[in-house]
Design a protein around this motif. Structure first.
Motif, PDB file in Angstrom:
ATOM      1  N   GLY A 296       0.833  -1.193   0.000  1.00 23.57           N
ATOM      2  CA  GLY A 296       0.000   0.000   0.000  1.00 23.57           C
ATOM      3  C   GLY A 296       0.870   1.246   0.000  1.00 23.57           C
ATOM      4  O   GLY A 296       2.045   1.208   0.389  1.00 23.57           O
ATOM      5  N   MET A 297       0.291   2.357  -0.413  1.00 24.48           N
ATOM      6  CA  MET A 297       1.071   3.580  -0.552  1.00 24.48           C
ATOM      7  C   MET A 297       1.552   4.122   0.792  1.00 24.48           C
ATOM      8  O   MET A 297       2.706   4.539   0.933  1.00 24.48           O
ATOM      9  CB  MET A 297       0.237   4.638  -1.286  1.00 24.48           C
ATOM     10  CG  MET A 297       1.033   5.857  -1.712  1.00 24.48           C
ATOM     11  SD  MET A 297       2.282   5.463  -2.972  1.00 24.48           S
ATOM     12  CE  MET A 297       1.232   5.222  -4.406  1.00 24.48           C
ATOM     13  N   GLU A 298       0.695   4.111   1.794  1.00 22.29           N
ATOM     14  CA  GLU A 298       1.082   4.671   3.091  1.00 22.29           C
ATOM     15  C   GLU A 298       2.238   3.893   3.716  1.00 22.29           C
ATOM     16  O   GLU A 298       3.208   4.479   4.200  1.00 22.29           O
ATOM     17  CB  GLU A 298      -0.119   4.673   4.038  1.00 22.29           C
ATOM     18  CG  GLU A 298       0.190   5.277   5.404  1.00 22.29           C
ATOM     19  CD  GLU A 298      -1.028   5.323   6.334  1.00 22.29           C
ATOM     20  OE1 GLU A 298      -0.855   5.700   7.518  1.00 22.29           O
ATOM     21  OE2 GLU A 298      -2.130   4.968   5.875  1.00 22.29           O
ATOM     22  N   ARG A 299       2.138   2.562   3.711  1.00 24.56           N
ATOM     23  CA  ARG A 299       3.204   1.747   4.302  1.00 24.56           C
ATOM     24  C   ARG A 299       4.479   1.860   3.471  1.00 24.56           C
ATOM     25  O   ARG A 299       5.595   1.827   4.020  1.00 24.56           O
ATOM     26  CB  ARG A 299       2.768   0.286   4.399  1.00 24.56           C
ATOM     27  CG  ARG A 299       3.845  -0.666   4.911  1.00 24.56           C
ATOM     28  CD  ARG A 299       4.342  -0.278   6.285  1.00 24.56           C
ATOM     29  NE  ARG A 299       5.537  -1.039   6.652  1.00 24.56           N
ATOM     30  CZ  ARG A 299       6.612  -0.530   7.220  1.00 24.56           C
ATOM     31  NH1 ARG A 299       6.661   0.773   7.500  1.00 24.56           N
ATOM     32  NH2 ARG A 299       7.644  -1.295   7.524  1.00 24.56           N
ATOM     33  N   SER A 300       4.373   2.013   2.169  1.00 27.62           N
ATOM     34  CA  SER A 300       5.558   2.198   1.327  1.00 27.62           C
ATOM     35  C   SER A 300       6.274   3.486   1.693  1.00 27.62           C
ATOM     36  O   SER A 300       7.510   3.535   1.738  1.00 27.62           O
ATOM     37  CB  SER A 300       5.162   2.217  -0.156  1.00 27.62           C
ATOM     38  OG  SER A 300       4.619   0.975  -0.551  1.00 27.62           O
ATOM     39  N   ARG A 301       5.525   4.545   1.953  1.00 25.25           N
ATOM     40  CA  ARG A 301       6.132   5.808   2.361  1.00 25.25           C
ATOM     41  C   ARG A 301       6.791   5.684   3.730  1.00 25.25           C
ATOM     42  O   ARG A 301       7.863   6.244   3.975  1.00 25.25           O
ATOM     43  CB  ARG A 301       5.079   6.914   2.347  1.00 25.25           C
ATOM     44  CG  ARG A 301       4.684   7.322   0.933  1.00 25.25           C
ATOM     45  CD  ARG A 301       3.465   8.224   0.912  1.00 25.25           C
ATOM     46  NE  ARG A 301       3.240   8.766  -0.424  1.00 25.25           N
ATOM     47  CZ  ARG A 301       2.090   9.235  -0.854  1.00 25.25           C
ATOM     48  NH1 ARG A 301       1.030   9.221  -0.064  1.00 25.25           N
ATOM     49  NH2 ARG A 301       1.979   9.727  -2.069  1.00 25.25           N
ATOM     50  N   GLU A 302       6.164   4.943   4.634  1.00 28.05           N
ATOM     51  CA  GLU A 302       6.763   4.706   5.953  1.00 28.05           C
ATOM     52  C   GLU A 302       8.067   3.925   5.815  1.00 28.05           C
ATOM     53  O   GLU A 302       9.052   4.207   6.516  1.00 28.05           O
ATOM     54  CB  GLU A 302       5.785   3.938   6.839  1.00 28.05           C
ATOM     55  CG  GLU A 302       4.568   4.742   7.267  1.00 28.05           C
ATOM     56  CD  GLU A 302       3.549   3.887   8.001  1.00 28.05           C
ATOM     57  OE1 GLU A 302       3.757   2.645   8.078  1.00 28.05           O
ATOM     58  OE2 GLU A 302       2.546   4.437   8.498  1.00 28.05           O
ATOM     59  N   LEU A 303       8.074   2.934   4.922  1.00 28.27           N
ATOM     60  CA  LEU A 303       9.285   2.153   4.686  1.00 28.27           C
ATOM     61  C   LEU A 303      10.399   3.030   4.146  1.00 28.27           C
ATOM     62  O   LEU A 303      11.567   2.884   4.529  1.00 28.27           O
ATOM     63  CB  LEU A 303       8.991   1.008   3.712  1.00 28.27           C
ATOM     64  CG  LEU A 303      10.161   0.109   3.330  1.00 28.27           C
ATOM     65  CD1 LEU A 303      10.797  -0.528   4.563  1.00 28.27           C
ATOM     66  CD2 LEU A 303       9.715  -0.970   2.342  1.00 28.27           C
ATOM     67  N   ALA A 304      10.061   3.966   3.258  1.00 30.12           N
ATOM     68  CA  ALA A 304      11.063   4.906   2.750  1.00 30.12           C
ATOM     69  C   ALA A 304      11.670   5.716   3.884  1.00 30.12           C
ATOM     70  O   ALA A 304      12.884   5.936   3.928  1.00 30.12           O
ATOM     71  CB  ALA A 304      10.430   5.828   1.704  1.00 30.12           C
ATOM     72  N   GLU A 305      10.856   6.148   4.840  1.00 30.73           N
ATOM     73  CA  GLU A 305      11.355   6.884   5.995  1.00 30.73           C
ATOM     74  C   GLU A 305      12.329   6.030   6.811  1.00 30.73           C
ATOM     75  O   GLU A 305      13.386   6.492   7.240  1.00 30.73           O
ATOM     76  CB  GLU A 305      10.188   7.335   6.881  1.00 30.73           C
ATOM     77  CG  GLU A 305       9.284   8.383   6.270  1.00 30.73           C
ATOM     78  CD  GLU A 305       8.140   8.773   7.202  1.00 30.73           C
ATOM     79  OE1 GLU A 305       7.908   8.045   8.193  1.00 30.73           O
ATOM     80  OE2 GLU A 305       7.486   9.784   6.940  1.00 30.73           O
ATOM     81  N   GLU A 306      11.951   4.769   7.037  1.00 32.09           N
ATOM     82  CA  GLU A 306      12.789   3.864   7.820  1.00 32.09           C
ATOM     83  C   GLU A 306      14.146   3.654   7.141  1.00 32.09           C
ATOM     84  O   GLU A 306      15.205   3.680   7.792  1.00 32.09           O
ATOM     85  CB  GLU A 306      12.085   2.522   8.003  1.00 32.09           C
ATOM     86  CG  GLU A 306      10.826   2.578   8.846  1.00 32.09           C
ATOM     87  CD  GLU A 306      10.045   1.275   8.787  1.00 32.09           C
ATOM     88  OE1 GLU A 306      10.594   0.277   8.266  1.00 32.09           O
ATOM     89  OE2 GLU A 306       8.888   1.245   9.249  1.00 32.09           O
ATOM     90  N   LEU A 307      14.111   3.418   5.855  1.00 31.89           N
ATOM     91  CA  LEU A 307      15.343   3.173   5.117  1.00 31.89           C
ATOM     92  C   LEU A 307      16.241   4.407   5.112  1.00 31.89           C
ATOM     93  O   LEU A 307      17.469   4.291   5.208  1.00 31.89           O
ATOM     94  CB  LEU A 307      15.016   2.742   3.691  1.00 31.89           C
ATOM     95  CG  LEU A 307      14.407   1.351   3.557  1.00 31.89           C
ATOM     96  CD1 LEU A 307      13.769   1.169   2.180  1.00 31.89           C
ATOM     97  CD2 LEU A 307      15.450   0.268   3.805  1.00 31.89           C
TER      98      LEU A 307
END
Length: 338
Positions: A296-307
């Motif tokens: 999903g888009m929201e979790r993908s954006r969160e993953l980008a933050e984590e990385l």
């Protein structure tokens, strides 16, 4: 030599210490606000890219024969431009451990030749079948499929010659480091790296059974992150970095490699072909599994933050002034619009 981790949770435990939420950098493409920048990153990018372009122009001169093959090589390598992220990573990694740009320029050119080869071959009809690359027709569209294959092969072989040729380096670079760098390049693009990732990607496209996040990460640790990892590791090697320094650079590169892919997947569904300079929504059309499709888009954006914050954590033990280019490169990858 450390192998790339194959799962997100595993990679977090091996390379990436946890970070506080307050440490997360934010920026305009996904996040709230752009990070403060004391370092002139735009100027740094322009200077380094110009240096790389001059060196590439000399490495593949236009007057060589067969003329048409070299024209196709230069078309994809030079005429189409490119961000030069991989060679700049190589130079910045060399500089962070105390080396000079002149030491890193031959391997920087080599990794860009390899990257361009991968694009020439990926765009072919029996691979990704893409008609547009860097805002202009793909090599096979401009020169035909057979010549695109042969010009890509020639560029790949030239990368090794350019990297291994002692005459390309200033005095003082030990041959043993050049040999180690050559081995590193081979590892990053062969059966342990980019080529393996492409095969895993092909095997996972259009399958009836959806792939999971660990499989998706494994694809992109090989297909995207491996050459980024090779770029910084080679820079660290040529710069005379310690094993510990090179390993931290590897971990940093794995993070930004996955970050690059997460961002790429998001942009593929949020930007137009004109904005991207390549065909938009082609992953969706080919039924390829992407991070937004899987998470999903929201979790993908969160993953980008984590990385992003994980990548930054790997630079904490380096001199801040020397780490600035790599820190800003991570932010640049996170916030890019194409």
């Amino acid at each position: 030599m450390a192998s790339a981790p194959t799962g997100r949770s595993r990679s977090l435990s091996i390379c990436f210490p946890s970070a506080k939420a307050a440490d997360i950098k934010t920026g305009p493409s996904f996040f709230a606000s752009e990070p403060a920048a004391e370092f002139d990153f735009k100027g740094y990018l322009l200077r380094k890219a110009a240096s790389v372009n001059r060196a590439l122009d000399l490495a593949v001169p236009p007057q060589l024969h067969p003329k048409l093959m070299h024209e196709a090589m230069r078309y994809s390598l030079l005429a189409a431009g490119g961000k030069r992220i991989r060679p700049i990573l190589c130079i910045a990694a060399c500089e962070i451990v105390g080396g000079a740009e002149a030491f890193a320029m031959p391997p920087a050119c080599a990794v860009e030749m390899v990257h361009t080869t991968s694009l020439m071959h990926d765009d072919l009809p029996w691979m990704d079948n893409d008609d547009l690359r860097r805002g202009q027709p793909s090599c096979h569209r401009a020169y035909g499929e057979p010549l695109a294959v042969l010009a890509g092969d020639a560029l790949l072989f030239l990368s090794y010659r350019h990297l291994a040729d002692m005459d390309n380096y200033p005095s003082g670079v030990p041959p043993a480091l050049i040999l180690r760098a050559t081995t590193e390049l081979s590892r990053s693009i062969g059966a342990e790296g980019l080529a393996a990732g492409q095969v895993l990607d092909m095997e996972s496209t259009g399958v009836n059974k959806p792939i999971d996040v660990d499989r998706l990460e494994s694809i992109h640790l090989h297909k995207t992150a491996a050459l980024l990892e090779g770029s910084v590791a080679i820079g660290g090697i040529i710069g005379g970095g310690s094993d510990g320094e090179i390993e931290r650079l590897r971990c940093y590169a794995r993070c930004i490699g996955l970050l690059f892919q997460v961002v790429d997947d998001i942009l593929d569904v949020t930007k137009s072909s004109q904005e991207l300079g390549k065909t938009a929504a082609k992953d969706l059309a080919s039924d390829k599994t992407t991070y937004p499709k899987l998470l999903g888009m929201e979790r993908s954006r969160e993953l980008a933050e984590e990385l992003l914050r994980d990548a930054e954590s790997q630079l904490e033990d380096f001199d801040p002034a020397k780490a600035a280019p790599l820190l800003h490169l991570a932010n640049y990858i996170a916030y890019r619009q194409k």
